[in-house]
Design a protein around this motif. Structure first.
Motif, PDB file in Angstrom:
ATOM      1  N   ALA A   7       0.890  -1.100   0.200  1.00 34.94           N
ATOM      2  CA  ALA A   7       0.159   0.027   0.010  1.00 34.94           C
ATOM      3  C   ALA A   7       0.646   1.384  -0.042  1.00 34.94           C
ATOM      4  O   ALA A   7       0.311   2.213  -0.658  1.00 34.94           O
ATOM      5  N   LEU A   8       1.995   1.237   0.710  1.00 40.15           N
ATOM      6  CA  LEU A   8       2.806   2.414   0.830  1.00 40.15           C
ATOM      7  C   LEU A   8       3.557   2.666  -0.533  1.00 40.15           C
ATOM      8  O   LEU A   8       3.425   3.778  -0.995  1.00 40.15           O
ATOM      9  N   LEU A   9       4.060   1.669  -1.347  1.00 42.25           N
ATOM     10  CA  LEU A   9       4.727   1.921  -2.365  1.00 42.25           C
ATOM     11  C   LEU A   9       3.580   2.254  -3.629  1.00 42.25           C
ATOM     12  O   LEU A   9       4.013   2.909  -4.476  1.00 42.25           O
ATOM     13  N   LEU A  10       2.265   1.469  -3.488  1.00 40.61           N
ATOM     14  CA  LEU A  10       1.487   1.715  -4.548  1.00 40.61           C
ATOM     15  C   LEU A  10       1.167   3.480  -4.260  1.00 40.61           C
ATOM     16  O   LEU A  10       0.825   3.922  -5.399  1.00 40.61           O
ATOM     17  N   ALA A  11       1.032   3.780  -3.075  1.00 46.99           N
ATOM     18  CA  ALA A  11       0.740   5.197  -2.923  1.00 46.99           C
ATOM     19  C   ALA A  11       1.719   6.341  -3.311  1.00 46.99           C
ATOM     20  O   ALA A  11       1.572   7.449  -3.107  1.00 46.99           O
ATOM     21  N   GLY A  12       2.996   5.818  -3.658  1.00 47.39           N
ATOM     22  CA  GLY A  12       4.135   6.655  -3.659  1.00 47.39           C
ATOM     23  C   GLY A  12       4.143   7.425  -5.098  1.00 47.39           C
ATOM     24  O   GLY A  12       4.648   6.992  -5.903  1.00 47.39           O
ATOM     25  N   VAL A  13       3.587   8.573  -4.961  1.00 45.65           N
ATOM     26  CA  VAL A  13       3.793   9.586  -6.159  1.00 45.65           C
ATOM     27  C   VAL A  13       5.121  10.357  -5.798  1.00 45.65           C
ATOM     28  O   VAL A  13       4.961  11.460  -5.138  1.00 45.65           O
ATOM     29  N   LEU A  14       6.103   9.794  -6.223  1.00 49.23           N
ATOM     30  CA  LEU A  14       7.296  10.299  -6.012  1.00 49.23           C
ATOM     31  C   LEU A  14       8.212  11.415  -6.864  1.00 49.23           C
ATOM     32  O   LEU A  14       7.645  11.412  -8.100  1.00 49.23           O
ATOM     33  N   LEU A  15       8.504  12.364  -6.188  1.00 49.60           N
ATOM     34  CA  LEU A  15       8.616  13.824  -6.785  1.00 49.60           C
ATOM     35  C   LEU A  15       9.928  14.046  -7.422  1.00 49.60           C
ATOM     36  O   LEU A  15      10.179  15.291  -7.709  1.00 49.60           O
ATOM     37  N   ARG A  27       6.388  31.668   8.719  1.00 46.55           N
ATOM     38  CA  ARG A  27       6.393  31.849   7.190  1.00 46.55           C
ATOM     39  C   ARG A  27       5.483  31.037   6.549  1.00 46.55           C
ATOM     40  O   ARG A  27       5.530  29.778   6.351  1.00 46.55           O
ATOM     41  N   PRO A  28       4.680  31.458   5.580  1.00 45.32           N
ATOM     42  CA  PRO A  28       3.859  30.421   4.752  1.00 45.32           C
ATOM     43  C   PRO A  28       4.616  29.662   3.706  1.00 45.32           C
ATOM     44  O   PRO A  28       5.746  30.319   3.402  1.00 45.32           O
ATOM     45  N   SER A  29       4.059  28.314   3.548  1.00 45.18           N
ATOM     46  CA  SER A  29       4.733  27.759   2.345  1.00 45.18           C
ATOM     47  C   SER A  29       4.832  28.273   1.216  1.00 45.18           C
ATOM     48  O   SER A  29       3.602  29.081   0.627  1.00 45.18           O
ATOM     49  N   GLY A  30       5.850  28.235   0.244  1.00 38.58           N
ATOM     50  CA  GLY A  30       5.755  28.644  -1.023  1.00 38.58           C
ATOM     51  C   GLY A  30       5.221  27.715  -2.184  1.00 38.58           C
ATOM     52  O   GLY A  30       4.898  26.663  -1.802  1.00 38.58           O
ATOM     53  N   GLU A  31       5.023  28.127  -3.468  1.00 38.02           N
ATOM     54  CA  GLU A  31       4.337  27.245  -4.265  1.00 38.02           C
ATOM     55  C   GLU A  31       5.063  25.772  -4.649  1.00 38.02           C
ATOM     56  O   GLU A  31       4.290  24.840  -4.851  1.00 38.02           O
ATOM     57  N   ALA A  32       6.383  26.140  -4.527  1.00 35.50           N
ATOM     58  CA  ALA A  32       7.234  24.682  -4.935  1.00 35.50           C
ATOM     59  C   ALA A  32       7.148  23.761  -3.710  1.00 35.50           C
ATOM     60  O   ALA A  32       6.788  22.600  -3.859  1.00 35.50           O
ATOM     61  N   GLU A  33       6.938  24.589  -2.480  1.00 33.43           N
ATOM     62  CA  GLU A  33       6.784  23.543  -1.145  1.00 33.43           C
ATOM     63  C   GLU A  33       5.308  22.922  -1.302  1.00 33.43           C
ATOM     64  O   GLU A  33       5.202  21.778  -0.798  1.00 33.43           O
ATOM     65  N   LYS A  34       4.366  23.688  -1.613  1.00 30.50           N
ATOM     66  CA  LYS A  34       3.135  23.222  -1.587  1.00 30.50           C
ATOM     67  C   LYS A  34       2.740  22.061  -2.651  1.00 30.50           C
ATOM     68  O   LYS A  34       2.043  21.195  -2.477  1.00 30.50           O
ATOM     69  N   LYS A  35       3.616  22.334  -3.907  1.00 32.06           N
ATOM     70  CA  LYS A  35       3.339  21.293  -4.741  1.00 32.06           C
ATOM     71  C   LYS A  35       4.186  20.006  -4.324  1.00 32.06           C
ATOM     72  O   LYS A  35       3.641  18.712  -4.439  1.00 32.06           O
ATOM     73  N   ALA A  36       5.043  20.058  -3.741  1.00 29.34           N
ATOM     74  CA  ALA A  36       6.045  18.908  -2.964  1.00 29.34           C
ATOM     75  C   ALA A  36       4.952  18.403  -2.183  1.00 29.34           C
ATOM     76  O   ALA A  36       5.008  17.051  -2.152  1.00 29.34           O
ATOM     77  N   LEU A  37       4.408  18.859  -1.259  1.00 33.70           N
ATOM     78  CA  LEU A  37       3.737  18.232  -0.007  1.00 33.70           C
ATOM     79  C   LEU A  37       2.507  17.711  -0.747  1.00 33.70           C
ATOM     80  O   LEU A  37       2.168  16.609  -0.132  1.00 33.70           O
ATOM     81  N   ALA A  38       1.841  18.331  -1.691  1.00 32.57           N
ATOM     82  CA  ALA A  38       0.634  17.532  -2.358  1.00 32.57           C
ATOM     83  C   ALA A  38       0.770  16.264  -2.985  1.00 32.57           C
ATOM     84  O   ALA A  38       0.052  15.403  -2.740  1.00 32.57           O
ATOM     85  N   GLY A  39       2.116  16.023  -3.425  1.00 35.60           N
ATOM     86  CA  GLY A  39       2.497  14.978  -4.116  1.00 35.60           C
ATOM     87  C   GLY A  39       3.104  13.926  -3.297  1.00 35.60           C
ATOM     88  O   GLY A  39       3.635  12.740  -3.794  1.00 35.60           O
ATOM     89  N   LEU A  40       3.489  14.364  -1.938  1.00 33.00           N
ATOM     90  CA  LEU A  40       3.911  13.227  -1.083  1.00 33.00           C
ATOM     91  C   LEU A  40       3.370  11.828  -1.033  1.00 33.00           C
ATOM     92  O   LEU A  40       2.054  11.761  -0.781  1.00 33.00           O
TER      93      LEU A  40
END
Length: 524
Positions: A12-20, A309-322
């Motif tokens: 399940a963990l590996l299948l969920a891995g949208v790796l960035l 400090r709020p997260s930037g766009e690159a950080e939000k994108k990375a978080l969304a795909g974890l």
């Protein structure tokens, strides 16, 4: 290979891995094919020298290294000096002055190299007084897996053929943070054996008091700023992702510590004769702590989040795909609930945290007495995020306590002080360092991602900020905002800071290959 977590959870963990790894863009200067070829050569070298590699790490782990023992830290530094010099490094001990723990500096120049990279690790470790170690933490032991029924000890020297990559080496600092040092030095051995020249000038900075909050690090960096100049610092501290994938992190939370003591009667009192009349410091402390944070981890101190400090766009994108790791971790850790109102782990890590490390007042169990204790103590660590500063956190906490009627002192209160104030709290602060975060879209950031992915041979995970604290901010502040990026290698379930700390051998093997790829192929 034996898998020690359930196949269902692992799948399940590996299948969920949208790796960035590709999300930030590929660095054109990095030759991924060349790094992959180097990886194969390094792997062959490692396979032929596994026992020697483990033996070198075992020898280093056998040296006690609690940061408060200066003699032990010096012995570790001397041992590491020999290890570096055998690889051709020029070495120096750096310190903030007499009587302070040394850090070890090493330099290996590459003719024609245009970039300079500093690899950081620390060789000091946490104390080992906790109950529950199954073997002496200073006598490294290899076992056939995580501690459970049926796991036994094995002597690698007597094994014919390759070592099982799922075996684990148990000792203090096996993961935090001596194994990355051996991984990097072995990577250099493998590159030399293959005739591969480093692509960069190498500097090593091995700290001797990270586990004490790096109190002298800023002064060392200030004194030796020119010596430590580089294009990027790569931190080898921390674990890989919970999916066992390599991860690269671009920030780390800061940390401050607080020891807080509240007071009751001058002597223990019979709870029947004096209960409900003489204030109980254990109860008072419980109310104090409950007023600092709620059940979901939200800090209740006024203005505490104002500087975040709020997260930037690159950080939000990375978080969304974890990858989703929460369901697997809940199973692994036996958690019936998590804090944060259902938020994911890494989303919570982006926020400040207030952790109660321990509470103490009188005795419990068979040693308990029907008495009102004289005092109660709590130990707290504050995990900070950009742009919180330790001094400002201290101010907000103390203002909050005063608003709740507490009289604050920094030393043991005398009788007159106790009589004059109904609520007294003694505070002892450790203002270690603030958080830091390197931009994920810098050319060097993209180059590190590309090199690590090529060396790992599979997609990796980008993490905007590590949950733990490493002194990234001290480097950026002292060294003209040099980019600082984390490339950890150890297993996430290594029990660092706790009993039975361990290193999974496959993580050591992977780390050798990744560090070799960075040394041989990091260009931008």
């Amino acid at each position: 290979m034996t898998i020690h977590r359930s196949e269902k959870v692992r799948s399940a963990l590996l299948l969920a891995g949208v790796l960035l790894a590709g999300a930030a863009g590929r660095a054109e200067a990095v030759d991924a094919d060349r790094i992959a070829a180097v990886r194969d050569q390094v792997r062959a070298y490692r396979a032929a020298h596994e026992k020697e590699i483990v033996a070198e790490l075992t020898g280093l782990l056998a040296l006690p290294n609690v940061a408060t023992n200066l003699e032990d830290i010096h012995r570790n530094a001397e041992h590491l000096t020999g290890m570096l010099r055998r690889r051709g490094f020029e070495t120096r001990l750096l310190s903030a002055g007499e009587g302070t723990p040394p850090s070890l500096y090493g330099e290996l120049k590459t003719p024609g190299a245009k970039r300079t990279v500093v690899f950081y690790a620390h060789f000091d470790g946490q104390p080992v007084h906790q109950q529950g170690w199954v073997s002496d933490p200073w006598k490294p032991v290899v076992r056939t897996g995580p501690l459970r029924e049926g796991v036994g000890e094995v002597d690698p020297a007597t094994v014919s053929g390759p070592l099982d990559p799922e075996w684990r080496l148990y000792a203090r600092s096996a993961s935090d943070d001596k194994s990355p040092i051996v991984a990097l030095l072995t990577a250099l051995d493998a590159l030399k054996a293959a005739g591969v020249k480093p692509a960069v000038n190498l500097k090593l900075f091995l700290e001797g008091e990270e586990e004490q909050g790096s109190p002298h690090l800023s002064e060392i960096l200030r004194r030796h700023k020119d010596l430590l100049a580089a294009d990027v610092w790569l931190l080898c501290d921390g674990p890989v992702h919970q999916t066992r994938r390599m991860q690269v992190y671009f920030g780390a939370r800061g940390v401050s510590g607080l020891e807080l003591t509240v007071y009751g009667p001058l002597r223990p009192l019979h709870s029947g004769h004096y209960g409900n009349w003489a204030p109980n410091p254990a109860v008072a402390l419980a109310h104090l702590v409950a007023g600092l944070r709620d059940a979901e981890g939200r800090i209740l101190i006024s203005g505490y989040y104002d500087d975040v400090r709020p997260s930037g766009e690159a950080e939000k994108k990375a978080l969304a795909g974890l990858p989703d790791v929460e369901s697997g971790l809940r199973q692994e850790l036996g958690l019936g609930r998590t804090e944060g109102g259902g938020r994911r782990l890494l989303d919570s890590v982006m926020d400040p945290a207030l952790n109660v490390r321990g509470i103490r007042s009188a005795e419990v169990g068979d040693a308990a007495a029907n008495a009102i204790p004289t005092q109660a103590q709590v130990s707290i660590d504050f995990r900070l995020v950009p742009d919180q500063m330790p001094e400002k956190v201290r101010q907000r906490v103390e203002d909050h306590l005063r608003s709740q009627g507490w009289h604050l002192v920094t030393a043991e209160p005398d009788r007159e002080t106790r009589l004059a104030h109904p609520k007294i709290a003694r505070l002892e602060w450790s203002l270690d360092y603030p958080a830091a975060r390197t931009a994920m879209d810098l050319p060097v950031s993209r180059a590190v991602l590309a090199a690590v992915e090529a060396a790992a041979g599979s997609p990796i995970v980008q993490v905007p900020m590590l949950g733990g604290s490493v002194p990234m901010s001290l480097f950026t502040r002292a060294l003209d905002d040099v980019p600082v990026i984390g490339v950890p290698i150890v297993n996430h379930d290594n029990n660092q800071h706790g009993i039975n700390e361990n290193l999974r051998l496959q993580n050591l093997w992977d780390g050798i290959e990744v560090y070799a790829g960075l040394v041989a192929g990091l260009e931008w």
